[in-house]
Design a protein around this motif. Structure first.
Motif, PDB file in Angstrom:
ATOM      1  N   VAL A  18      29.335 -67.071   7.494  1.00 24.18           N
ATOM      2  CA  VAL A  18      30.514 -67.854   7.095  1.00 24.18           C
ATOM      3  C   VAL A  18      31.355 -67.074   6.095  1.00 24.18           C
ATOM      4  O   VAL A  18      32.588 -67.075   6.160  1.00 24.18           O
ATOM      5  N   GLY A  19      30.690 -66.400   5.157  1.00 24.02           N
ATOM      6  CA  GLY A  19      31.429 -65.619   4.173  1.00 24.02           C
ATOM      7  C   GLY A  19      32.259 -64.532   4.813  1.00 24.02           C
ATOM      8  O   GLY A  19      33.451 -64.382   4.509  1.00 24.02           O
ATOM      9  N   CYS A  20      31.646 -63.758   5.691  1.00 23.25           N
ATOM     10  CA  CYS A  20      32.390 -62.698   6.383  1.00 23.25           C
ATOM     11  C   CYS A  20      33.472 -63.278   7.282  1.00 23.25           C
ATOM     12  O   CYS A  20      34.621 -62.812   7.285  1.00 23.25           O
TER      13      CYS A  20
ATOM     14  N   PRO B 143      32.954 -72.164  -0.959  1.00 26.39           N
ATOM     15  CA  PRO B 143      34.263 -72.702  -1.401  1.00 26.39           C
ATOM     16  C   PRO B 143      34.480 -72.577  -2.900  1.00 26.39           C
ATOM     17  O   PRO B 143      35.602 -72.284  -3.346  1.00 26.39           O
ATOM     18  N   ASP B 144      33.422 -72.786  -3.682  1.00 30.50           N
ATOM     19  CA  ASP B 144      33.554 -72.652  -5.136  1.00 30.50           C
ATOM     20  C   ASP B 144      33.887 -71.214  -5.517  1.00 30.50           C
ATOM     21  O   ASP B 144      34.734 -70.968  -6.381  1.00 30.50           O
TER      22      ASP B 144
ATOM     23  N   SER C 119      40.306 -67.020  -6.303  1.00 32.57           N
ATOM     24  CA  SER C 119      41.741 -67.164  -6.030  1.00 32.57           C
ATOM     25  C   SER C 119      42.505 -67.520  -7.305  1.00 32.57           C
ATOM     26  O   SER C 119      43.569 -66.952  -7.582  1.00 32.57           O
ATOM     27  N   LEU C 120      41.970 -68.458  -8.069  1.00 28.31           N
ATOM     28  CA  LEU C 120      42.647 -68.880  -9.307  1.00 28.31           C
ATOM     29  C   LEU C 120      42.715 -67.735 -10.318  1.00 28.31           C
ATOM     30  O   LEU C 120      43.762 -67.519 -10.944  1.00 28.31           O
TER      31      LEU C 120
ATOM     32  N   ILE D 182      33.187 -62.629 -10.317  1.00 29.31           N
ATOM     33  CA  ILE D 182      33.088 -63.647 -11.366  1.00 29.31           C
ATOM     34  C   ILE D 182      32.694 -64.994 -10.768  1.00 29.31           C
ATOM     35  O   ILE D 182      31.845 -65.710 -11.308  1.00 29.31           O
ATOM     36  N   GLY D 183      33.292 -65.333  -9.633  1.00 31.82           N
ATOM     37  CA  GLY D 183      32.921 -66.580  -8.965  1.00 31.82           C
ATOM     38  C   GLY D 183      31.462 -66.591  -8.546  1.00 31.82           C
ATOM     39  O   GLY D 183      30.761 -67.602  -8.705  1.00 31.82           O
ATOM     40  N   ALA D 184      30.984 -65.460  -8.021  1.00 31.64           N
ATOM     41  CA  ALA D 184      29.596 -65.364  -7.594  1.00 31.64           C
ATOM     42  C   ALA D 184      28.634 -65.492  -8.767  1.00 31.64           C
ATOM     43  O   ALA D 184      27.622 -66.213  -8.697  1.00 31.64           O
ATOM     44  N   LEU D 185      28.932 -64.789  -9.868  1.00 30.32           N
ATOM     45  CA  LEU D 185      28.049 -64.847 -11.039  1.00 30.32           C
ATOM     46  C   LEU D 185      28.017 -66.257 -11.628  1.00 30.32           C
ATOM     47  O   LEU D 185      26.975 -66.723 -12.095  1.00 30.32           O
TER      48      LEU D 185
END
Length: 262
Positions: free
Chosen positions: A175-177, A217-218, A224-225, A254-257
């Protein structure tokens, strides 16, 4: 932090020191991997350079750095941000990455405890840290890092050491790819420009392999933000043209961490 309250002071200090040392190694990865891949031109021959040899050298004059000049955080403070050999300034990035390694170690073990899962979580966190700075510098996410993180995530989940169960990890990778690949193609068809690189596609797949498809999604929202905020700030200050390329990888990292370590 949840687990750290159950650790002794000695264990917390040991974890912090481990993070500092590994953060120092990540500095080597950030500097040398682009040279080894031929991205950065240098007087050093890429075939004679690896992540452990030759020993650390001054970036300005090439003088070998002695061990006491290379102690995480302390050497930067003691030398007042300047090299001994030629008095050239030492980038603030070196202590920043070392401190980041320390914090990532504390967070990783606070999430998973002192365990195989904690060690694997620390390894992927440090890999993401290296990707953050390499993409920021060169707008490139090396396959050797993104695909290693992806493969390690699938293997860890299969063995029961991942952050997500095996089915969610595999689904997260696809899904990520697939999601970023689709967004990339749509943007390119509408604008005629490449908005996202294949490195971003692989990185989100790697994140999905660790976090599971439910958290993607998170990660995308945070990335994106953050990227949009940085772009608007740079444009408003006149530091960047509107059509300039902005790396998306740092936002994804940053989102992943945030998802993995909280």
């Amino acid at each position: 932090m949840h687990y750290l309250q159950f650790f002794s002071t000695t264990q917390v200090i040991s974890i912090a020191l481990l993070g500092l040392v590994l953060g120092s190694f990540i500095n080597v990865v950030i500097c040398r991997l682009p040279i080894m891949l031929g991205i950065v031109e240098t007087h050093q021959h890429p075939d004679r350079l690896n992540l452990v040899w030759p020993p650390s050298q001054c970036m300005a004059c090439g003088q070998r750095i002695r061990w006491w000049e290379n102690v995480p955080l302390l050497s930067f403070w003691y030398l007042r941000g300047r090299s001994v050999c030629c008095q050239s300034p030492i980038s603030w990035r070196y202590p920043a990455v070392e401190l980041s390694g320390c914090l990532l170690a504390l967070f990783a073990f606070s999430v998973s405890g002192i365990s195989v899962q904690g060690l694997l979580l620390l390894a992927v966190s440090l890999g993401l840290l290296a990707l953050f700075w390499i993409d920021l510098d060169h707008c490139l996410l090396p396959d050797v890092l993104t695909l290693s993180i992806l493969g390690l995530g699938i293997l860890a989940s299969f063995l029961g050491y991942g952050q997500a169960i095996f089915s969610d990890a595999v689904c997260g990778a696809f899904v990520g790819c697939g999601s970023l690949w689709g967004i990339r193609d749509i943007f390119q068809k509408l604008t005629g420009k490449e908005g996202l690189g294949f490195g971003d596609v692989k990185l989100l797949g790697a994140i999905g392999a660790w976090a599971g498809w439910q958290h993607l999604p998170d990660v995308i929202l945070i990335a994106s933000l953050l990227t949009l905020t940085v772009a608007v700030a740079q444009i408003s200050r006149g530091r960047m043209q509107r059509d300039a390329q902005i790396p998306f990888g740092p936002g994804l990292v940053i989102g992943a961490l945030f998802v993995l370590l909280t």
